[in-house]
Design an enzyme around this catalytic site. Structure first.
Site: not given
Ligand code: IPM
Ligand code: MG
Length: 347
Positions: A136, A186, A218, A242, A246
């Site tokens: 990042y 990884k 993975d 990240d 999700d």
């Molecule tokens: C998160 C989001 C952010 C990230 C984006 C909006 C930059 O996806 O907080 O998970 O990638 O960290």
């Molecule tokens: Mg995110």
């Protein structure tokens, strides 16, 4: 105590408004709120996604409640002016390196998970994601290859101090939970991950009471849907965290449910739902505000020293769900404000 409210873009203002209603209803003595624009909204109003006054408010505040950033109108701006730079900038400027993303199944939502009920019910995990380093924040850019082809690049790196501080956060979190920590990397391919793994093993010496394991990312992605009940605390880098967070959110029913805390070394924090700005449903009253309401609860617990008030919010959310409150993402039809009403009624 000063709370900065940064609503941001898309559904951000809608969901933070509901969290603010809940905070107002609690009438916490000595609590003040100040709002400022961030993300695409700030770019449109003031020419920068993280204007100096917004950053200053974030610095002055005891805690920050954040909505979401991301606006398709801004996708072709140079990267430094895009909405996402606001949240990345806040994380970096305030050294919010430790991102806690808990995922726990609300019993009432077992049917909303895409996993089988008996698998989903087992989920009670915490992802500790590093937020200040990794690919990042490495050098990045566009260049031409020797053959004249366009090439994009982003350098991934971690130094040992960065790994050590997030490892300590994660071991401490594991001590406060079920005492199990899985470090995800990884290391079979990446040097960054090899160092990560070596340093996590060194730090483990300070925490003999925590059972440490390692998993390649993975495999971790696969295990999260195969048998998520095996995880207590997961610690991982910025990019892997990240993605896995999700994934974990959907396993517990909806990304509209997951709260998060991003903390510095002193417990100051930024609190945000893990979902994004969802421009496709913005301004339609369809967004689920529960992740933001639960983020406000985390804020009261971790940064403002009000765990009992945090409990009240969490109990009210569970009650609202038990009473049938369901926004579209949870398979229902309730509007954003009706979801807020349901939580307020349960308070
Ligand atoms: C998160 C989001 C952010 C990230 C984006 C909006 C930059 O996806 O907080 O998970 O990638 O960290
Ligand atoms: Mg995110």
């Amino acid at each position: 105590m000063l709370v900065a409210i940064l609503p941001g873009d898309g559904i951000g203002p809608e969901v933070t408004a509901q969290a603010k209603r809940v905070l107002d209803a609690l009438a916490i003595p000595g609590m003040t709120y100040e709002e400022a624009p961030v993300g695409g909204a700030a770019y449109k109003a003031q020419g920068h996604p993280l204007p100096p006054a917004t950053l200053d408010l974030a610095r002055r505040a005891d805690a920050i409640l954040f909505g979401a950033v991301g606006d398709p109108d801004c996708d072709s701006l140079e990267r430094a002016l895009r909405p996402e730079q606001a949240i990345l900038g806040l994380r970096k400027e305030l050294t919010l390196f430790s991102n806690l993303r808990p995922a726990k199944m609300f019993a009432e939502l077992a049917d909303a998970s895409t996993l089988r009920k008996e698998v989903a019910e087992q989920i009670d995990l915490l992802i500790v994601r590093e937020l200040n380093g990794d690919v990042y924040f490495g050098e990045k850019g566009m260049r031409k290859t020797a053959e004249g082809l366009r090439e994009g690049y982003d350098i991934m790196s971690y130094n040992e101090a960065e790994v050590r501080r997030i490892a300590h956060s994660a071991f401490r979190a594991a001590q406060a939970r079920r005492g199990k920590l899985c470090s995800v990397d990884k290391a079979n391919v990446l040097e960054t991950s090899q160092l990560w793994r070596d340093v996590v093993i060194e730090v483990a010496a300070d925490y003999p009471d925590v059972e440490l394991s390692h998993m390649y990312v993975d495999n971790a992605a696969m295990q999260l849907v195969r048998n998520p009940g095996q995880f207590d605390v997961i610690v991982t880098g910025n990019l892997f965290g990240d993605i896995l967070s999700d994934q974990a959110s959907m396993c517990v029913g909806s990304i509209g449910m997951l709260a998060s805390a991003s903390l510095d070394a002193n417990g100051k924090g930024l609190y945000e739902p893990i979902h994004g700005s969802a421009p496709d449903i913005a301004e339609q009253g369809k967004a689920n505000p529960l992740a933001t309401i639960l983020s406000a609860a985390m804020m009261l617990r971790f940064s403002l020293g009000l765990p009992e008030v945090a409990d009240r919010i969490e109990v009210a959310v569970a009650k609202a769900l038990a009473g049938g409150a369901r926004s579209a993402d949870l398979g229902g039809t309730m509007s954003t404000s009706a979801m807020g009403d349901a939580v307020l009624a349960a308070l």
